[in-house]
Design a protein around this motif. Sequence first.
Motif, short mmCIF file in Angstrom:
data_model
loop_
_atom_site.label_atom_id
_atom_site.label_comp_id
_atom_site.label_asym_id
_atom_site.label_seq_id
_atom_site.Cartn_x
_atom_site.Cartn_y
_atom_site.Cartn_z
N ALA A 74 -10.54 4.12 -49.20
CA ALA A 74 -10.29 5.15 -48.19
C ALA A 74 -9.76 6.42 -48.83
CB ALA A 74 -9.30 4.63 -47.15
N VAL A 75 -8.89 6.27 -49.82
CA VAL A 75 -8.34 7.44 -50.49
C VAL A 75 -9.41 8.14 -51.31
CG1 VAL A 75 -6.66 8.24 -52.19
CG2 VAL A 75 -6.03 6.46 -50.54
N VAL A 76 -10.24 7.36 -52.01
CA VAL A 76 -11.30 7.94 -52.82
C VAL A 76 -12.25 8.76 -51.95
CG1 VAL A 76 -13.31 7.42 -54.25
CG2 VAL A 76 -11.15 6.20 -54.62
N ASP A 77 -12.58 8.25 -50.76
CA ASP A 77 -13.46 8.99 -49.84
C ASP A 77 -12.83 10.32 -49.44
OD1 ASP A 77 -15.27 6.93 -49.97
OD2 ASP A 77 -14.72 6.06 -48.03
N ALA A 78 -11.54 10.30 -49.13
CA ALA A 78 -10.85 11.53 -48.74
C ALA A 78 -10.80 12.51 -49.90
CB ALA A 78 -9.45 11.21 -48.23
N LEU A 79 -10.53 12.01 -51.10
CA LEU A 79 -10.46 12.89 -52.26
C LEU A 79 -11.82 13.51 -52.57
CD1 LEU A 79 -8.05 11.03 -54.72
CD2 LEU A 79 -7.55 12.54 -52.79
N GLU A 80 -12.88 12.75 -52.38
CA GLU A 80 -14.22 13.29 -52.60
C GLU A 80 -14.51 14.40 -51.59
OE1 GLU A 80 -16.39 12.89 -55.07
OE2 GLU A 80 -14.71 11.80 -55.97
N GLN A 95 -11.31 31.39 -50.44
CA GLN A 95 -11.35 30.55 -51.61
C GLN A 95 -11.28 29.08 -51.23
OE1 GLN A 95 -8.51 31.70 -54.54
NE2 GLN A 95 -9.35 33.75 -54.78
N ALA A 96 -11.53 28.21 -52.23
CA ALA A 96 -11.64 26.78 -51.95
C ALA A 96 -10.38 26.22 -51.34
CB ALA A 96 -11.97 26.04 -53.24
N VAL A 97 -9.21 26.61 -51.84
CA VAL A 97 -7.98 26.06 -51.27
C VAL A 97 -7.85 26.43 -49.80
CG1 VAL A 97 -6.53 28.03 -51.93
CG2 VAL A 97 -5.50 25.76 -51.69
N SER A 98 -8.39 27.58 -49.41
CA SER A 98 -8.36 27.99 -48.01
C SER A 98 -9.26 27.10 -47.16
CB SER A 98 -8.78 29.45 -47.88
OG SER A 98 -7.90 30.29 -48.58
N ARG A 99 -10.34 26.59 -47.75
CA ARG A 99 -11.20 25.68 -47.01
C ARG A 99 -10.45 24.39 -46.69
NH1 ARG A 99 -16.73 24.55 -49.63
NH2 ARG A 99 -17.14 23.78 -47.52
N THR A 100 -9.62 23.93 -47.60
CA THR A 100 -8.82 22.75 -47.30
C THR A 100 -7.78 23.06 -46.22
OG1 THR A 100 -7.20 23.16 -49.05
CG2 THR A 100 -9.13 21.87 -49.64
N ALA A 101 -7.26 24.30 -46.21
CA ALA A 101 -6.32 24.69 -45.17
C ALA A 101 -6.99 24.67 -43.80
CB ALA A 101 -5.74 26.07 -45.47
N LEU A 102 -8.24 25.13 -43.74
CA LEU A 102 -8.99 25.07 -42.49
C LEU A 102 -9.21 23.62 -42.05
CD1 LEU A 102 -11.71 27.77 -43.22
CD2 LEU A 102 -9.89 27.94 -41.51
N TRP A 103 -9.47 22.76 -43.00
CA TRP A 103 -9.67 21.34 -42.72
C TRP A 103 -8.41 20.73 -42.11
CZ3 TRP A 103 -8.93 16.76 -46.26
CH2 TRP A 103 -9.69 15.66 -45.85
N VAL A 104 -7.26 21.05 -42.70
CA VAL A 104 -5.99 20.55 -42.17
C VAL A 104 -5.75 21.12 -40.77
CG1 VAL A 104 -3.48 20.62 -42.45
CG2 VAL A 104 -4.95 20.16 -44.42
N GLY A 151 -9.06 8.03 -40.13
CA GLY A 151 -7.66 7.85 -40.47
C GLY A 151 -6.98 9.11 -40.98
N ALA A 152 -7.74 10.12 -41.39
CA ALA A 152 -7.13 11.32 -41.96
C ALA A 152 -6.29 12.08 -40.94
CB ALA A 152 -8.20 12.23 -42.55
N ALA A 153 -6.79 12.18 -39.71
CA ALA A 153 -6.05 12.90 -38.68
C ALA A 153 -4.75 12.17 -38.33
CB ALA A 153 -6.91 13.08 -37.43
N GLU A 154 -4.81 10.85 -38.28
CA GLU A 154 -3.59 10.07 -38.00
C GLU A 154 -2.58 10.25 -39.13
OE1 GLU A 154 -6.90 8.22 -35.67
OE2 GLU A 154 -6.68 8.99 -37.70
#
Length: 263
Positions: A193-199, A2-11, A48-51
């Motif tokens: 920067a935040v808007v880009d990450a949220l998108e 599911q979509a939330v799992s895709r964000t978990a993979l991203w993290v 900056g997201a990884a940092e």
Amino acid sequence: MQAVSRTALWVASMRATEAARPDRLHDDPLAAAVVASAEQEIPPAPPGAAEFMAIRTRFYDNFLVDSARQVVVLAAGLDARAFRLPWAPDVRLFELDLPELLAFKDEVIATAGVTAACTRVVVPVDLRDDWTAALSAAGFAADQPTAWVAEGLLQYLSEPDKKRLLDTISGLSAPGSRFAFDHMDASADDREAVVDALEKIRSMGAEFVATVDDPAGWLTAHGWTVAVDRIPALAVAYGRPLPDFMDPAAANATALCTAALPA
């Protein structure tokens, strides 16, 4: 998945990047295996997201190192704290998340051949539903102090769901319990920067909902004492100042909060 799992993979991919650094702030033994096991392409992280993720992860690690003997990780995702932190031998750590995500995680754990350093208890639930019965059935003791963690969770919950979660945590917390969580100020919506990450997050199918500007107010009414830290100050404290290209105001919009109930 599911979509939330895709964000978990991203993290997980960002944690794998951090683990490869010689000056790493954490070393996740599952992150690289998670990335290798993913069946879909993981989008690259914005600058900056990884940092940012490294600082946030270290904040929660520090909170948990001095934790209660009973730990509940809400929306545990694909993190490996049960395996990588120096737990006391009598710690019981409950991981709550969606069944399909936890099943995928257990497959990766089996393949990696790692062993938890504490008693790890998996509780497959949807945190938008009533999950207290499942937690109790798994052995949670409401009369014992608990260390609660909601890392990167509240941003994805509606206001009613956030209030329900807070009320549930407060109702299950014995004196001496502690709670760590994070949220983003509404002002973050104005930062490029935040808007880009949220998108990027929304493109993976997960809806990000900015939280209120007064995190302490959520819990002080329930008897908790709350302290708030910010990413730039923590970065300096951890010896990892944020890169010059990161927007300080955007980074400062994230509140990392710890709360405690009197013993």
